[in-house]
Scaffold this motif. Sequence first.
Motif, PDB file in Angstrom:
ATOM      1  N   HIS A 178     -54.140 -99.710 -27.905  1.00 20.33           N
ATOM      2  CA  HIS A 178     -55.105-100.010 -28.969  1.00 20.33           C
ATOM      3  C   HIS A 178     -56.197-100.992 -28.536  1.00 20.33           C
ATOM      4  CE1 HIS A 178     -52.391 -97.818 -31.508  1.00 20.33           C
ATOM      5  NE2 HIS A 178     -51.402 -98.682 -31.315  1.00 20.33           N
ATOM      6  N   ALA A 222     -60.502 -89.409 -27.446  1.00 20.80           N
ATOM      7  CA  ALA A 222     -61.402 -89.581 -28.591  1.00 20.80           C
ATOM      8  C   ALA A 222     -60.638 -89.859 -29.878  1.00 20.80           C
ATOM      9  CB  ALA A 222     -62.276 -88.342 -28.751  1.00 20.80           C
ATOM     10  N   ASP A 223     -59.455 -89.276 -30.022  1.00 19.46           N
ATOM     11  CA  ASP A 223     -58.663 -89.450 -31.246  1.00 19.46           C
ATOM     12  C   ASP A 223     -57.986 -90.816 -31.325  1.00 19.46           C
ATOM     13  OD1 ASP A 223     -59.302 -86.951 -32.185  1.00 19.46           O
ATOM     14  OD2 ASP A 223     -57.490 -85.983 -31.390  1.00 19.46           O
ATOM     15  N   HIS A 224     -57.594 -91.373 -30.167  1.00 20.45           N
ATOM     16  CA  HIS A 224     -56.731 -92.560 -30.194  1.00 20.45           C
ATOM     17  C   HIS A 224     -57.356 -93.821 -29.600  1.00 20.45           C
ATOM     18  CE1 HIS A 224     -53.281 -90.191 -31.568  1.00 20.45           C
ATOM     19  NE2 HIS A 224     -53.627 -89.282 -30.668  1.00 20.45           N
ATOM     20  N   THR A 231     -60.149 -95.467 -29.891  1.00 20.53           N
ATOM     21  CA  THR A 231     -61.386 -95.597 -30.676  1.00 20.53           C
ATOM     22  C   THR A 231     -62.176 -96.865 -30.370  1.00 20.53           C
ATOM     23  OG1 THR A 231     -60.105 -96.585 -32.471  1.00 20.53           O
ATOM     24  CG2 THR A 231     -60.468 -94.201 -32.556  1.00 20.53           C
ATOM     25  N   GLN A 232     -61.588 -97.809 -29.612  1.00 21.43           N
ATOM     26  CA  GLN A 232     -62.300 -99.042 -29.271  1.00 21.43           C
ATOM     27  C   GLN A 232     -62.976 -98.970 -27.904  1.00 21.43           C
ATOM     28  OE1 GLN A 232     -62.563-101.536 -31.585  1.00 21.43           O
ATOM     29  NE2 GLN A 232     -61.533 -99.977 -32.822  1.00 21.43           N
ATOM     30  N   LEU A 256     -67.320 -91.304 -29.951  1.00 23.65           N
ATOM     31  CA  LEU A 256     -66.579 -92.562 -30.043  1.00 23.65           C
ATOM     32  C   LEU A 256     -67.493 -93.644 -30.604  1.00 23.65           C
ATOM     33  CD1 LEU A 256     -64.595 -92.516 -26.681  1.00 23.65           C
ATOM     34  CD2 LEU A 256     -63.589 -92.757 -28.959  1.00 23.65           C
ATOM     35  N   PRO A 257     -67.051 -94.370 -31.629  1.00 20.33           N
ATOM     36  CA  PRO A 257     -67.953 -95.278 -32.358  1.00 20.33           C
ATOM     37  C   PRO A 257     -68.471 -96.460 -31.555  1.00 20.33           C
ATOM     38  CG  PRO A 257     -65.682 -95.563 -33.087  1.00 20.33           C
ATOM     39  CD  PRO A 257     -65.704 -94.340 -32.217  1.00 20.33           C
ATOM     40  N   CYS A 258     -67.707 -96.936 -30.555  1.00 21.91           N
ATOM     41  CA  CYS A 258     -68.103 -98.139 -29.810  1.00 21.91           C
ATOM     42  C   CYS A 258     -68.663 -97.833 -28.419  1.00 21.91           C
ATOM     43  CB  CYS A 258     -66.909 -99.085 -29.667  1.00 21.91           C
ATOM     44  SG  CYS A 258     -66.191 -99.634 -31.233  1.00 21.91           S
TER      45      CYS A 258
END
Length: 411
Positions: free
Chosen positions: A330, A352-354, A356-357, A380-382
């Motif tokens: 994580h 991409a699913d897991h 996310t950081q 991916l958001p970051c």
Amino acid sequence: METHISCLFPEILAMIFSYLDVRDKGRVAQVCIAWRDASYHKSVWRGVEAKLHLRRANPSLFPSLQARGIRRVQILSLRRSLSYVIQGMPNIESLNLSGCYNLTDNGLGHAFVQEIPSLRVLNLSLCKQITDSSLGRIAQYLKNLEVLELGGCSNITNTGLLLIAWGLHRLKSLNLRSCRHVSDVGIGHLAGMTRSAAEGCLNLEYLTLQDCQKLTDLSLKHISKGLTKLRVLNLSFCGGISDAGMIHLSHMTSLWNLNLRSCDNISDTGTMHLAMGTLRLSGLDVSFCDKIGDQTLAYIAQGLYQLKSLSLCSCHISDDGINRMVRQMHELRTLNIGQCVRITDKGLELIADHLTQLVGIDLYGCTKITKRGLERITQLPCLKVLNLGLWQMTESEKVRVYTVKQEGKRD
């Protein structure tokens, strides 16, 4: 014969023009290119560091640097005696001589003739003529040294490390890259294993042993026993260390970054030893370790799940290994899996699913990924850094990747 001011050393011009206000600097900058460059060359004089060609610099320049608060000096080329710098700047804090190939023991010996308590950083990287004799001088007169760069100084031996261990007790960072004569005995000196002769450098926090080919697992034993404050350890290209050596490192609780890049004898078993210990690693690099495979990713998920940076370039990992790792990682911010040719779109979808950081990912040479996997990664958001390298893209896909990179730069 009268000398025109344009013919003066650039350093002298810069010093003269530094007294001018902005309006007058604008005027002199219109005279010629040399005056323009000198009038706005403030970083050398008004900052904290001076970069000099010693073949041109006037010896009287150094007291002027001292008066202006300059404490850090980089010598770009050496044609005059180094003693000019030391004598003219008694409060010098950092001296960078990297790449001064003609610096010899004799030249350094003439410069260091008394204690220099202010000097904290000394860079002798690629000064290939320097030998243990110079390290004796350094250990004697630079007692407060905290950073010593000796990368590429191939004449340094275990005797030199004994001298360092004897005199430089405040040393926090030491770079011995490609010091080919250094062996387990020398590392033992640094770690205080020969207390009768030298106390050791027990405050070391950063140690680079890259490409020291004579080192074995015994060096790692010495390090684990004596260098308990170590935070960063670079063992890349050390072919003599093996999985067994990882047992010694596995309980170094202060260690947060370990580089095992291109260590040919490190395998999944070595990673298991690291994961079963009490390490709190933030960064791990096992790139180009041919014996690292999917099992390593399972061990990482079990015991090294706090990693923020993981490099596995050219390792024999697959989508199955990614699947066994991603659900526990994580905190992972950087993942380098370039040239892992067994990774496909399925692996990228799992990432991409897991993960996310993730801020950066290297996919250079991952030839089995397609547009579908790439689209998932770019969502991916970051994500700020995406390296694709050999992967073939259409123009529209290049636009998408370019957008990700530009957003990263703005942040």
